[in-house]
Design an enzyme around this catalytic site. Structure first.
Site, PDB file in Angstrom:
ATOM      1  N   CYS A 132       6.615  -4.477   2.169  1.00 50.92           N
ATOM      2  CA  CYS A 132       7.291  -3.165   2.048  1.00 50.92           C
ATOM      3  C   CYS A 132       8.804  -3.299   2.012  1.00 50.92           C
ATOM      4  CB  CYS A 132       6.892  -2.263   3.203  1.00 50.92           C
ATOM      5  SG  CYS A 132       5.137  -2.003   3.333  1.00 50.92           S
ATOM      6  N   HIS A 272      11.627   3.659   4.815  1.00 52.52           N
ATOM      7  CA  HIS A 272      10.318   3.289   4.262  1.00 52.52           C
ATOM      8  C   HIS A 272       9.314   4.377   4.620  1.00 52.52           C
ATOM      9  CE1 HIS A 272       6.865   1.175   3.023  1.00 52.52           C
ATOM     10  NE2 HIS A 272       6.454   0.801   4.224  1.00 52.52           N
ATOM     11  N   ASN A 302       2.009   5.343   1.894  1.00 48.04           N
ATOM     12  CA  ASN A 302       2.819   4.124   1.905  1.00 48.04           C
ATOM     13  C   ASN A 302       2.575   3.353   0.603  1.00 48.04           C
ATOM     14  OD1 ASN A 302       3.944   1.615   2.364  1.00 48.04           O
ATOM     15  ND2 ASN A 302       3.036   1.329   4.385  1.00 48.04           N
TER      16      ASN A 302
END
Ligand code: ACO
Length: 345
Positions: A132, A272, A302
Site C-alpha cells: 500500500c 491511505h 482499500n
C-alpha cells in the site's frame, strides 16, 4: 538562484542555499472498474453485515475488475487520463514506474505492458513493490530521476487487481479491498517546490502480519499450495491496525518537521484509504481538523498502491486542492512499509 525558503516554505532538499531542479506533479488521473460490490452483496457471500463493515471500516462498496481486465489495463487507463489532463504525449515519457502487489504476472514487469498500451515506446519501465506504500515509494524514486536531470517526464502509477488475490470465503479480509489505479506525471516546474520531502520506512520483522505466502520461490504453486489457500492475501488485522496508526503518525510528523511546517499549513491530508478508524486515529494524533482530511474509502475500500493516487486525483478534480496548496500524503502497507510526503501542489 532560488532560495531554499521561497514562499515561506523550507525545502529540505535544498543544500547550501541552492535548491537545484525540483520535481512537481504535472497532472494526475485515475480509473476504477465499472462493477460495484456493495456490503449488501457481501452479506450474501460470507457471514457479515453492512452494519459491521460500516462501523469497523467505513467502507460501503468497492469496485471489482472484470475477469479479462488486468492491472496493466487499469494502470494504462489511469495513465492516459493523466496524460490527457496534462497535455503529455506518449513520446515525452522517459520512464514508467508501476507500484503493485498484483502484477499481471510475476514477470515481465507490468510497467512494460503499460508502456505498450499507452504507446510510450521511448521510455524505460519497471515495477516496484511496497504494497500500500508503493505510490509514494514510486514517486520518490521518480523524483530522483527528475532532480538529477536524468529524465524530464516520469509516469508513476499505483494499480491493483486485489480481487484476484482475495479469499472470497474469508470475511476477515474480503470486505476490505477493491480494484483500481491512479497515475501521476512528474516533471520539473519553474518556481515550484513540488515534492518537498518523502519519509519512507520499513520493518521486515513484521512481514508476517500481512502477506501472500504462496507463489514465490519459497512456496511455488502446487496442488497442495492451492488446496491450502496459500495464494491469497492473509492479514492479522488488529496488529496491522496498531502498527499502521503509529507508523503513519510518525512518518507524517517527521515529514512536517523536515519542512518546518505546522499541520495547520496543510490544505489537504490524503491518508491511505484502508480503514476510517485508522484515518481518524492518525488525524487526531496529528491534531488535524476533519475538513483537512480527504476520504473516499466508502466508495472503493482499500486499493493498496492505487489508494492515495485515486484519492489525489479525486481531491484535485473536486477542487479540494489548488495550485500552490500544501498537501500531505500518508501511507502504510505490507512489509511492513510506510511513507509520508509533503507536496506543494
Ligand atoms: N463481518 C462480521 N464479523 C467479522 C468480520 C466481518 N467481515 N470480520 C471479522 N469479524 C469478527 C471477527 O471474527 C471477530 O469475532 P470474534 O470476536 O468472535 O473472534 C470480531 O469480528 C472482531 O474482529 P477484530 O479483528 O477484532 O475486528 P477489528 O475491530 O480489529 O477490525 C479490521 C478488523 C477491520 C480488519 C481492522 O483490524 C483493520 O482494519 N486492520 C488494518 C487493516 C489494514 O489497514 N491493512 C492495511 C494494509 S493492506 C496492504 O498493504 C495490502
Amino acid at each position: 538562484m532560488s532560495s531554499p525558503t521561497t514562499k515561506g516554505i523550507k525545502n529540505p532538499r535544498a543544500r547550501h542555499g541552492f535548491r537545484g531542479r525540483t520535481c512537481s506533479i504535472a497532472s494526475v488521473g485515475s480509473y476504477v472498474p465499472e462493477r460495484v460490490l456493495t456490503n449488501a452483496d457481501l452479506e450474501k457471500m460470507v457471514d457479515t453485515s453492512d452494519d459491521w463493515i460500516t462501523s469497523r471500516t467505513g467502507i460501503k462498496e468497492r469496485r471489482i475488475a472484470a475477469s479479462d481486465e488486468y492491472t496493466s489495463d487499469m494502470a494504462a487507463k489511469a495513465a492516459l487520463r493523466a496524460m490527457k489532463k496534462g497535455g503529455i504525449l506518449p513520446e515525452q515519457i522517459d520512464l514508467v514506474i508501476v507500484a503493485t502487489i498484483t502484477p499481471d504476472m510475476p514477470f515481465p514487469a507490468t510497467a512494460c505492458l503499460v508502456q505498450q498500451k499507452i504507446g510510450a515506446f521511448r521510455s524505460a519501465a519497471f515495477d516496484i513493490e511496497a504494497a500500500c506504500s508503493g505510490f509514494i515509494y514510486a514517486m520518490e524514486i521518480g523524483q530522483q530521476f527528475i532532480t538529477s536531470h536524468t529524465y524530464d517526464t516520469v509516469l508513476v502509477i499505483g494499480a491493483e487487481k486485489l480481487s484476484s488475490i482475495i479469499d472470497w470465503t474469508d470475511r476477515n479480509t474480503c470486505v476490505l479491498f477493491g480494484d483500481g489505479a491512479g497515475a501521476a506525471i512528474l516533471q520539473s516546474r519553474a518556481n515550484a517546490h513540488g515534492l518537498l520531502t518523502a519519509c519512507m520506512g520499513a520493518d521486515g520483522s513484521k512481514a508476517d502480519l500481512l502477506s501472500m505466502p504462496g507463489g514465490g520461490c519459497r512456496c511455488p504453486a502446487t496442488a497442495e499450495s492451492v488446496a491450502s489457500r496459500l495464494h491469497y492475501l492473509r492479514m492479522e488485522g488488529k496488529e496491522t491496525f496498531k502498527s499502521a496508526v503509529n507508523a503513519m503518525y510518525t512518518a507524517a510528523q517527521e515529514s512536517l518537521r523536515r519542512c518546518e511546517l505546522d499541520i495547520t499549513r496543510i490544505k489537504c491530508i490524503i491518508p491511505h484509504q484502508a480503514n476510517q478508524r485508522i484515518i481518524e486515529a492518525v488525524s487526531e494524533r496529528l491534531e488535524a481538523k476533519p475538513d483537512q482530511v480527504f476520504v473516499n474509502l466508502d466508495k472503493y475500500g482499500n486499493t493498496s498502491a492505487a489508494s492515495v493516487a485515486i484519492a489525489l486525483d479525486e481531491a484535485v478534480e473536486s477542487g479540494r486542492i489548488q495550485r500552490g496548496d500544501l498537501i500531505l500524503l500518508i501511507v502504510f502497507g505490507a512489509g511492513l512499509t510506510w511513507a509520508a510526503a509533503v507536496i506543494e501542489w
